[in-house]
Design a protein around this motif. Sequence first.
Motif: not given
Lengths: 263, 775
Positions: B579, B610-611, B613-615, B617-618, B631, B633, B755, B759
């Motif tokens: 992470q 969190n932002q 981590l989301d990216n 994952n994305y 992760d 978190s 973002q 990315r």
Amino acid sequence: MVNNQGGYKMRFLRNILVIIFAFSANNEIQAQSNPGFMGKTGLVQFDLTGLMGNLIYEGPAVKVNYGFSYEKARNQNFAWNFGYSQTNQTMDYNMIVGEYLTYYDNGQYNNVRDKSSFDYLFSEFKVTPKWYNASQGAVSPYGAYNGLELSLGFLNISNANKEQWRQPLSSDDGAKLNSIPSVTVFSASYIFGGRRMVTDQIGVDFTLGMGYTLYQTLPGNLMDYVEGDSYAATIEEFYQYTALKHMSSSKLFQAKLGVSYLF
Amino acid sequence: MKLRHLAISFFAFSGFSTSTYAQNLEKNSSIQLDFNYYQPLSCQGPVPLILTRTTSSKAKEAMKDIKGKSGKRSEKRTEMDHAVESSFFEDQLLTSGQILYGDPMTEYVNNVADELLKDNQALRDQLQIFVLKSHIPNAYTTHNGIVVVTIGLLARIENESQLAVILAHEIQHFVKKHSLKQYKEVKKTITESRRNYGELESKLKRLYRFSKEQEYEADELGYELVKNSKYDLSEGIYVFEMLKFTEYPFLETTMTLEGFEKPNFKFPTYIYENIQSQLKTAKEFDDKIDKEESDEESSTHPSLDKRIDQLKLQVDKKEYRGRQKFVVGEKDFKLMQQISRFELLLSYIKRADFGRSYYLAKVVELIYGKNQFLNKVAAMSLYGIVEHKLNKHNLDDYGLSVNYNRGDWRPISAAFNKLDSRDFGALASSLIWEIYMSNKSDEFVRSICDRTFTLMQTKGNFKLKDFTSFKPAAVEPEKKPQIDTTATISDGKLKNPRSRIARNSSGEVVVNNIYYYGAFYHLNDKQKADLEKYFDSIKIETTSYSANPSKLSYTEREKLDARRYGRSNKNVENLVLMQPRIIYSNGKVDMFYDNIETKRNYFAEEIAKNQILDNWNYVPNATNNKVDVLDNSVGKSLKTEDLNRYSISNDWLSERLNNDTNQMILFYKQYLNGMSKDESSPYLLNVNYEYIVIPRPFDIQGLIYSFALPFYFPFYLAQQFQNDCVLKEKVMAYNTETGRQVYYSNKSFQHKLNQDLLRAHIYKTIYEIKHINGK
């Protein structure tokens, strides 16, 4: 009547642009591998450019031209952009200033022409090397960049036959003009801006620029006309210089807004 | 009749005992512990409730409670800052992969706490007790009632009462809110330490370092708590004594260089003289340190002797004598102790403390018997020393510091440190070979064996026949190491550990006049044939130029090693990402950009994390790449399995960073199966971000320009109200098969954390790692 000496220079400059185009189009030349933005290294863009140089010159303060372009990233920090744009403008009587268009006779100033207008169309083909700024986090074709826009433009006058000219600029009163040859213009603009992504494929581009005409095919120095000195030897040249002066000065400050599709 | 009653009593008693023991076994029955093939302990059971709520929600709740209290605004502000820092730090600690819960050690420690606070359930409910996988013998208490005991401490204590005294002390720090008081006193904030492994411990020490007065207060109140329980308070004396000897191994055995020699394998004579002079210097160093620490006035630590004296006043009272040493159970204690010692070995290996891990493996072997795990630890330790010697690293950093290893491991540290790399390499190869032969099916030992011999040939300048060459030698009987685990207790003190060097039975230093190199001469014919076959299998060349590395320079030998061992990376398919971490700070700068102050913004940090981590994952999913994100978190979705996977990766990475080599086989490679969902050896990716937002100071120059050039004014406004943002990104990727670092990038961007930027860079990182070979 086009000065032949200018023709050689123009051909040389045109050849330079062709070479640049050919060089950049060569797929085998890859300086570094490039991830692009999420794997996308090419884009097509539609843009609107506001030419604002006439904020300090006469004429409409902001001209808008439309264009589209194709961009291909060559490595992480560099891309070639090829574009086309065009603008057209109606020059009405009040936009055309020329003291030489009056003459003094019998105790009064008289105009050599009647009130009317003409149109011009300016089409440009552009090649722009763009350097993306790694320290700003850019990865071509995403992010902040600066570049040098080189353009080859063609200025065409139309609807000038409404103009009525009198002596001494015409042989007879009421003479009409023949067709006016186009003027070829070579100019350069320094641009800087950035591209932000709205989705993984759609981006918004904002660019500022400062442009300057380097060469054009009319005889004489364009700056003489920008500054207002008379030079036109013929009516045709008069139209060409007037339009060109307007077009060139408007390029001084530019702002472009574009929408890109990355692939 | 009597016999029948006796039988009934016997069965009743044994039934009671059995059911108690069975109860204890049941608690641990989810884990089957096999010390022969010991696996690192992992967390078990459901995630503690404290980790199921996000940190920001807990911190905000704490801030709300403080706001509602009466008091000065500035004090409440300080208290709120402390509450926020504590909440965020505690969660970072609990999800670091270094904390254990649900395992037998933690269960046992909790049971002792239950017993200690049997009459104060309300207090017990406020506390949560965990074990920290740290070699430092210590215990900590946080502001919110988290008590952490290290495996270093658990390995050293001798009975349950000693643990009870420690817990009682720590509990009082919580009751008296010492952390907050200390924070108010000095208004310290947590600062980051650079080194990956030491970071948590540094933070623990800085945030939870109490004053001398607070320590004495916790002692006094802790004693009261123990007195009200069944535990023996006098055991506290031995706890303090133990703390005086933290530089010593928890138990000692005599280990001499002679003990490694064989009839035809001897060490050069210079080494014994060398050891003697080193030991003398080290003794002077000891005296200097001891003098500094005993000065109560200038020391920031409370004096252990003073604490012992104060405790003795308490235990002299008759009513507190004769209490129980074990209440929860001696068997459970012994199991916990054994586990902690095995975990301690892993901790030393992870720290690349090879000198200590080797020594302790031998100590543990003498206590619990030989086994395969201990063999592996010994093999790894020897190999680690060889690797670092041949890379010309400072061996003080690898557990062979003579000054900082007090006690019986000091002479062997000195010896291993000072032996020439070829001399030590010959010894190490011989010992590793023996370990390998004792269990040929062990792939890990095989890989270490291969690597050691390869290293000796490439970097070590060994020829094949050097391993088996022999010269005539006088035969001497082998000397076996002696164990000395008795702790003679007199006057309440433990026996002082001794330092000895190689001596014969008359106490004279043994010096050999003849030096031989036949590390494998002692093998019989069949064993030698096995050795030759082994060399063939790992393609140690005998006749080619590269088999005679003495003709090559060191650089050329390094290249040979890289070619032999450092195979180019195959296509990177399986990436495992730990992470990503981010430190988010708000800065303040004066007009002249001279002084930049930064303050950590924990709430924004959580959002940014969190932002990110989301990216992470994305982006892989959107671009058809495979990245397994570990992760950890805090929140509802956190699972024990996730924490364990993160923990394994963190352990491997710690070991890698502590070794600081280009490539190396790592001990934790054996445990990586639990890390990745994919079976193939993964590439481990570690990404850290740092983000600083600094509002621009007032730009008077720009304002003046815009008066002169009015059209500049909108640009001036846009500039003035923007923030300067700096995003630093550090990315490291490792091949977990070879330990080689395959990618490193350390960049800084002057850009907002948005973002599309994330990315772009996440994809760029994945792309660059996958194209490592330039293809």
